[in-house]
Scaffold this motif. Structure first.
Motif, PDB file in Angstrom:
ATOM      1  N   THR A 141       0.842  -1.191   0.000  1.00  0.00           N
ATOM      2  CA  THR A 141       0.000   0.000   0.000  1.00  0.00           C
ATOM      3  C   THR A 141       0.884   1.251   0.000  1.00  0.00           C
ATOM      4  O   THR A 141       2.082   1.197   0.325  1.00  0.00           O
ATOM      5  CB  THR A 141      -0.896   0.034   1.250  1.00  0.00           C
ATOM      6  OG1 THR A 141      -0.071   0.166   2.415  1.00  0.00           O
ATOM      7  CG2 THR A 141      -1.728  -1.245   1.347  1.00  0.00           C
ATOM      8  N   LYS A 142       0.256   2.389  -0.340  1.00  0.00           N
ATOM      9  CA  LYS A 142       0.992   3.653  -0.348  1.00  0.00           C
ATOM     10  C   LYS A 142       1.534   3.984   1.038  1.00  0.00           C
ATOM     11  O   LYS A 142       2.652   4.513   1.188  1.00  0.00           O
ATOM     12  CB  LYS A 142       0.083   4.770  -0.854  1.00  0.00           C
ATOM     13  CG  LYS A 142       0.796   6.109  -1.029  1.00  0.00           C
ATOM     14  CD  LYS A 142      -0.142   7.145  -1.627  1.00  0.00           C
ATOM     15  CE  LYS A 142       0.591   8.479  -1.809  1.00  0.00           C
ATOM     16  NZ  LYS A 142      -0.302   9.513  -2.390  1.00  0.00           N
ATOM     17  N   LYS A 143       0.766   3.653   2.078  1.00  0.00           N
ATOM     18  CA  LYS A 143       1.183   3.925   3.450  1.00  0.00           C
ATOM     19  C   LYS A 143       2.433   3.111   3.805  1.00  0.00           C
ATOM     20  O   LYS A 143       3.362   3.625   4.442  1.00  0.00           O
ATOM     21  CB  LYS A 143       0.039   3.595   4.410  1.00  0.00           C
ATOM     22  CG  LYS A 143       0.333   3.927   5.850  1.00  0.00           C
ATOM     23  CD  LYS A 143      -0.869   3.626   6.737  1.00  0.00           C
ATOM     24  CE  LYS A 143      -0.569   3.968   8.197  1.00  0.00           C
ATOM     25  NZ  LYS A 143      -1.740   3.672   9.071  1.00  0.00           N
ATOM     26  N   GLU A 144       2.463   1.851   3.395  1.00  0.00           N
ATOM     27  CA  GLU A 144       3.621   0.986   3.672  1.00  0.00           C
ATOM     28  C   GLU A 144       4.867   1.504   2.962  1.00  0.00           C
ATOM     29  O   GLU A 144       5.965   1.510   3.519  1.00  0.00           O
ATOM     30  CB  GLU A 144       3.329  -0.448   3.234  1.00  0.00           C
ATOM     31  CG  GLU A 144       2.320  -1.177   4.085  1.00  0.00           C
ATOM     32  CD  GLU A 144       1.980  -2.553   3.537  1.00  0.00           C
ATOM     33  OE1 GLU A 144       2.068  -3.531   4.295  1.00  0.00           O
ATOM     34  OE2 GLU A 144       1.634  -2.651   2.342  1.00  0.00           O
ATOM     35  N   ILE A 145       4.689   1.938   1.717  1.00  0.00           N
ATOM     36  CA  ILE A 145       5.827   2.447   0.942  1.00  0.00           C
ATOM     37  C   ILE A 145       6.349   3.741   1.551  1.00  0.00           C
ATOM     38  O   ILE A 145       7.562   3.936   1.696  1.00  0.00           O
ATOM     39  CB  ILE A 145       5.418   2.669  -0.527  1.00  0.00           C
ATOM     40  CG1 ILE A 145       4.945   1.357  -1.154  1.00  0.00           C
ATOM     41  CG2 ILE A 145       6.596   3.231  -1.325  1.00  0.00           C
ATOM     42  CD1 ILE A 145       4.283   1.530  -2.506  1.00  0.00           C
ATOM     43  N   THR A 146       5.445   4.630   1.940  1.00  0.00           N
ATOM     44  CA  THR A 146       5.836   5.909   2.535  1.00  0.00           C
ATOM     45  C   THR A 146       6.650   5.699   3.810  1.00  0.00           C
ATOM     46  O   THR A 146       7.606   6.432   4.082  1.00  0.00           O
ATOM     47  CB  THR A 146       4.597   6.756   2.838  1.00  0.00           C
ATOM     48  OG1 THR A 146       3.854   6.957   1.622  1.00  0.00           O
ATOM     49  CG2 THR A 146       4.979   8.110   3.417  1.00  0.00           C
ATOM     50  N   ALA A 147       6.285   4.677   4.578  1.00  0.00           N
ATOM     51  CA  ALA A 147       6.993   4.394   5.829  1.00  0.00           C
ATOM     52  C   ALA A 147       8.442   3.990   5.582  1.00  0.00           C
ATOM     53  O   ALA A 147       9.313   4.205   6.435  1.00  0.00           O
ATOM     54  CB  ALA A 147       6.268   3.290   6.594  1.00  0.00           C
ATOM     55  N   LYS A 148       8.719   3.408   4.406  1.00  0.00           N
ATOM     56  CA  LYS A 148      10.074   2.939   4.080  1.00  0.00           C
ATOM     57  C   LYS A 148      10.831   3.915   3.188  1.00  0.00           C
ATOM     58  O   LYS A 148      12.008   3.699   2.879  1.00  0.00           O
ATOM     59  CB  LYS A 148       9.990   1.583   3.357  1.00  0.00           C
ATOM     60  CG  LYS A 148       9.455   0.447   4.210  1.00  0.00           C
ATOM     61  CD  LYS A 148      10.512  -0.045   5.178  1.00  0.00           C
ATOM     62  CE  LYS A 148      10.042  -1.249   5.963  1.00  0.00           C
ATOM     63  NZ  LYS A 148      11.078  -1.741   6.885  1.00  0.00           N
ATOM     64  N   LEU A 149      10.162   4.987   2.745  1.00  0.00           N
ATOM     65  CA  LEU A 149      10.719   5.854   1.713  1.00  0.00           C
ATOM     66  C   LEU A 149      12.067   6.455   2.112  1.00  0.00           C
ATOM     67  O   LEU A 149      13.030   6.417   1.328  1.00  0.00           O
ATOM     68  CB  LEU A 149       9.718   6.966   1.380  1.00  0.00           C
ATOM     69  CG  LEU A 149      10.101   7.873   0.211  1.00  0.00           C
ATOM     70  CD1 LEU A 149      10.206   7.064  -1.079  1.00  0.00           C
ATOM     71  CD2 LEU A 149       9.066   8.979   0.043  1.00  0.00           C
ATOM     72  N   ASP A 150      12.153   7.007   3.320  1.00  0.00           N
ATOM     73  CA  ASP A 150      13.396   7.663   3.744  1.00  0.00           C
ATOM     74  C   ASP A 150      14.556   6.669   3.807  1.00  0.00           C
ATOM     75  O   ASP A 150      15.684   6.996   3.438  1.00  0.00           O
ATOM     76  CB  ASP A 150      13.200   8.336   5.100  1.00  0.00           C
ATOM     77  CG  ASP A 150      12.280   9.545   5.031  1.00  0.00           C
ATOM     78  OD1 ASP A 150      12.107  10.071   3.906  1.00  0.00           O
ATOM     79  OD2 ASP A 150      11.722   9.949   6.072  1.00  0.00           O
ATOM     80  N   GLU A 151      14.294   5.436   4.288  1.00  0.00           N
ATOM     81  CA  GLU A 151      15.341   4.417   4.358  1.00  0.00           C
ATOM     82  C   GLU A 151      15.833   4.034   2.964  1.00  0.00           C
ATOM     83  O   GLU A 151      17.035   3.858   2.747  1.00  0.00           O
ATOM     84  CB  GLU A 151      14.811   3.169   5.064  1.00  0.00           C
ATOM     85  CG  GLU A 151      14.592   3.316   6.546  1.00  0.00           C
ATOM     86  CD  GLU A 151      14.103   2.025   7.165  1.00  0.00           C
ATOM     87  OE1 GLU A 151      14.944   1.239   7.647  1.00  0.00           O
ATOM     88  OE2 GLU A 151      12.878   1.785   7.138  1.00  0.00           O
ATOM     89  N   ILE A 152      14.908   3.915   2.033  1.00  0.00           N
ATOM     90  CA  ILE A 152      15.272   3.537   0.664  1.00  0.00           C
ATOM     91  C   ILE A 152      16.169   4.602   0.043  1.00  0.00           C
ATOM     92  O   ILE A 152      17.216   4.299  -0.546  1.00  0.00           O
ATOM     93  CB  ILE A 152      13.997   3.336  -0.186  1.00  0.00           C
ATOM     94  CG1 ILE A 152      13.224   2.108   0.304  1.00  0.00           C
ATOM     95  CG2 ILE A 152      14.360   3.188  -1.666  1.00  0.00           C
ATOM     96  CD1 ILE A 152      11.864   1.943  -0.342  1.00  0.00           C
ATOM     97  N   ILE A 153      15.753   5.850   0.166  1.00  0.00           N
ATOM     98  CA  ILE A 153      16.514   6.950  -0.437  1.00  0.00           C
ATOM     99  C   ILE A 153      17.888   7.069   0.205  1.00  0.00           C
ATOM    100  O   ILE A 153      18.903   7.242  -0.484  1.00  0.00           O
ATOM    101  CB  ILE A 153      15.733   8.276  -0.307  1.00  0.00           C
ATOM    102  CG1 ILE A 153      14.427   8.204  -1.118  1.00  0.00           C
ATOM    103  CG2 ILE A 153      16.583   9.448  -0.789  1.00  0.00           C
ATOM    104  CD1 ILE A 153      13.506   9.391  -0.911  1.00  0.00           C
ATOM    105  N   ASP A 154      17.947   6.930   1.521  1.00  0.00           N
ATOM    106  CA  ASP A 154      19.226   7.050   2.229  1.00  0.00           C
ATOM    107  C   ASP A 154      20.178   5.925   1.833  1.00  0.00           C
ATOM    108  O   ASP A 154      21.361   6.165   1.580  1.00  0.00           O
ATOM    109  CB  ASP A 154      18.975   7.019   3.735  1.00  0.00           C
ATOM    110  CG  ASP A 154      20.273   7.137   4.525  1.00  0.00           C
ATOM    111  OD1 ASP A 154      20.941   8.184   4.416  1.00  0.00           O
ATOM    112  OD2 ASP A 154      20.637   6.165   5.224  1.00  0.00           O
ATOM    113  N   PHE A 155      19.675   4.706   1.733  1.00  0.00           N
ATOM    114  CA  PHE A 155      20.531   3.563   1.384  1.00  0.00           C
ATOM    115  C   PHE A 155      21.044   3.684  -0.049  1.00  0.00           C
ATOM    116  O   PHE A 155      22.192   3.341  -0.339  1.00  0.00           O
ATOM    117  CB  PHE A 155      19.751   2.256   1.542  1.00  0.00           C
ATOM    118  CG  PHE A 155      20.594   1.026   1.351  1.00  0.00           C
ATOM    119  CD1 PHE A 155      21.251   0.448   2.422  1.00  0.00           C
ATOM    120  CD2 PHE A 155      20.722   0.433   0.096  1.00  0.00           C
ATOM    121  CE1 PHE A 155      22.026  -0.692   2.259  1.00  0.00           C
ATOM    122  CE2 PHE A 155      21.497  -0.694  -0.078  1.00  0.00           C
ATOM    123  CZ  PHE A 155      22.152  -1.265   1.009  1.00  0.00           C
ATOM    124  N   SER A 156      20.206   4.170  -0.955  1.00  0.00           N
ATOM    125  CA  SER A 156      20.604   4.267  -2.362  1.00  0.00           C
ATOM    126  C   SER A 156      21.670   5.326  -2.598  1.00  0.00           C
ATOM    127  O   SER A 156      22.442   5.244  -3.557  1.00  0.00           O
ATOM    128  CB  SER A 156      19.381   4.578  -3.238  1.00  0.00           C
ATOM    129  OG  SER A 156      18.929   5.906  -3.008  1.00  0.00           O
TER     130      SER A 156
END
Length: 407
Positions: A141-156
């Motif tokens: 869901t969009k809510k699940e993705i939003t919760a992980k968004l900052d971690e994804i961007i930081d790791f990349s």
């Protein structure tokens, strides 16, 4: 009791070379007629194994044939083999990019794939938009993705370009973001092809660390394809060797790597035909005609060189010793002489510890040119350890035993 998360049963994949479908209307009609009557596809009985190095006589080829294996939850499975062995085809079938010709796959949970640079990305969308797109494809869901968004961007490490269309990204940036998306959106099974080799050394180290966290800490499953044996050994618990579309070995990772490194290997190296090179290596052979040695004996290797031009000074023969993970251990070289074609290398006893090794040879003129390069010209093994290191099994003692002097 085993917790099987992925089961592959009798998977095979057949292609018709150079064509889409069967290639002819009569073949397509014949296949369709057999399907209508519930009969076996007539073209499954023909075809040749997937050996890219030989010329075949059939228009049909089995890219994969009768693949069977199981993967437990939290396991990291390494899939290795030569180019063209069927690794990428297998991963595409597991990822449902293409369908198998025969067989079935039973999986429990979501499968995220990283098969090539930009897998599943729309080049016109920004990095952030592609994160949401990939998450939606994985069923989040969009809510699940939003919760992980900052971690994804930081790791990349792509924060500065996250609002830029992916078509502006370099291949390294694209694979960084793609891996971060696949790893952080919590699929039960993560499938990764050789694509990580595109990233730089720092990112590869981060990615391998993340995959270890995924499997050990979070109990998720990883299928990993790579030609980097050091990465495979450090990450994987079990492995499969593919050869010509078939499973050659399914075992623990150490045995699999040793088997792969010694596939089609030879004790000695010979060139029987004339070579159009100024200088080349004609023969490499072990003095005693064997390739297994004890630590307490010297290893002598003989080299025969040929000169097709008038000899000039400042030419060298270098021999490099590699271990079974393709890591260079040490090198030795000798300057070539005008009237000499036979050279002998002696590796002193107690130099190498128990394991598998190979020789790489180079004939070169420093800073000018390489005349001849032979990779893996001879494979050999050390079959015991002397001094006895069995009481130090929990320590990494290295591959080279140095007889240093203490005063």
């Amino acid at each position: 009791m085993k917790d099987i998360i992925l089961k592959v049963e009798n998977i095979s994949k057949q292609y018709r070379l150079g064509q889409v479908g069967t290639g002819t209307l009569s073949h397509d009609l014949n296949r369709w007629w057999h399907q209508i009557w519930g009969k076996e596809d007539p073209y499954l009985r023909i075809g040749e194994t997937n050996d890219r190095s030989t010329k075949g006589t059939s228009d049909y080829v089995w890219a994969l044939q009768d693949i069977n294996f199981e993967v437990e939850r939290g396991e990291v499975l390494g899939i290795i083999g030569k180019n063209g062995a069927g690794k990428s085809t297998l991963l595409k079938i597991l990822s449902k990019v293409t369908a198998p010709t025969t067989g079935s796959i039973k999986s429990r949970g979501r499968i995220a794939s990283l098969l090539e640079v930009g897998t599943g990305f729309n080049p016109e969308l920004t990095g952030k938009e592609n994160i949401f797109l990939n998450g939606a494809i994985l069923g989040m869901t969009k809510k699940e993705i939003t919760a992980k968004l900052d971690e994804i961007i930081d790791f990349s490490g792509c924060e500065r370009y996250i609002d830029t269309p992916v078509k502006r990204y370099s291949s390294g940036m694209t694979v960084r973001l793609a891996f971060a998306v696949a790893a952080f959106l919590e699929p039960e099974i993560l499938v990764i092809d050789e694509v990580l080799a595109v990233g730089d050394a720092e990112f590869q180290k981060k990615a391998i660390g993340k995959m270890q966290d995924i499997s050990k800490g979070e109990g998720r499953t990883v299928l990993f394809v790579s030609h980097n044996m050091a990465a495979v050994k450090s990450l994987c618990t079990r492995g499969i060797v593919l050869e010509n579309g078939k499973v050659a070995l399914n075992s623990d990772i150490s045995e699999v790597i040793s088997f792969y490194q010694n596939m089609n290997s030879s004790i000695n190296f010979y060139k029987t035909e004339f070579v159009q090179k100024d200088i080349y290596i004609e023969k490499v052979e072990f003095e005693r005609g064997i390739s297994a040695f004890y630590s307490e004996e010297d290893i002598q290797v003989n080299f025969v060189l040929r000169y097709n031009v008038e000899f000039e000074k400042n030419k060298f023969l270098m021999v490099r010793i590699f271990d079974d993970l393709d890591q260079a251990l040490f090198s030795s070289e000798i300057e070539l002489k005008r009237d000499k074609s036979l050279y002998n290398l002696v590796i002193p006893k107690f130099t190498l510890v128990k394991g598998f090794y190979k020789l790489n040879c180079i004939v070169y003129h420093p800073a000018i040119t390489q005349y001849d390069v032979i990779d893996s010209c001879c494979n050999f093994s050390i079959i015991n350890n002397r001094p006895d290191f069995s009481h130090l099994e929990t320590f990494d003692i290295g591959k080279v035993y140095s007889q240093t002097k203490w005063i």
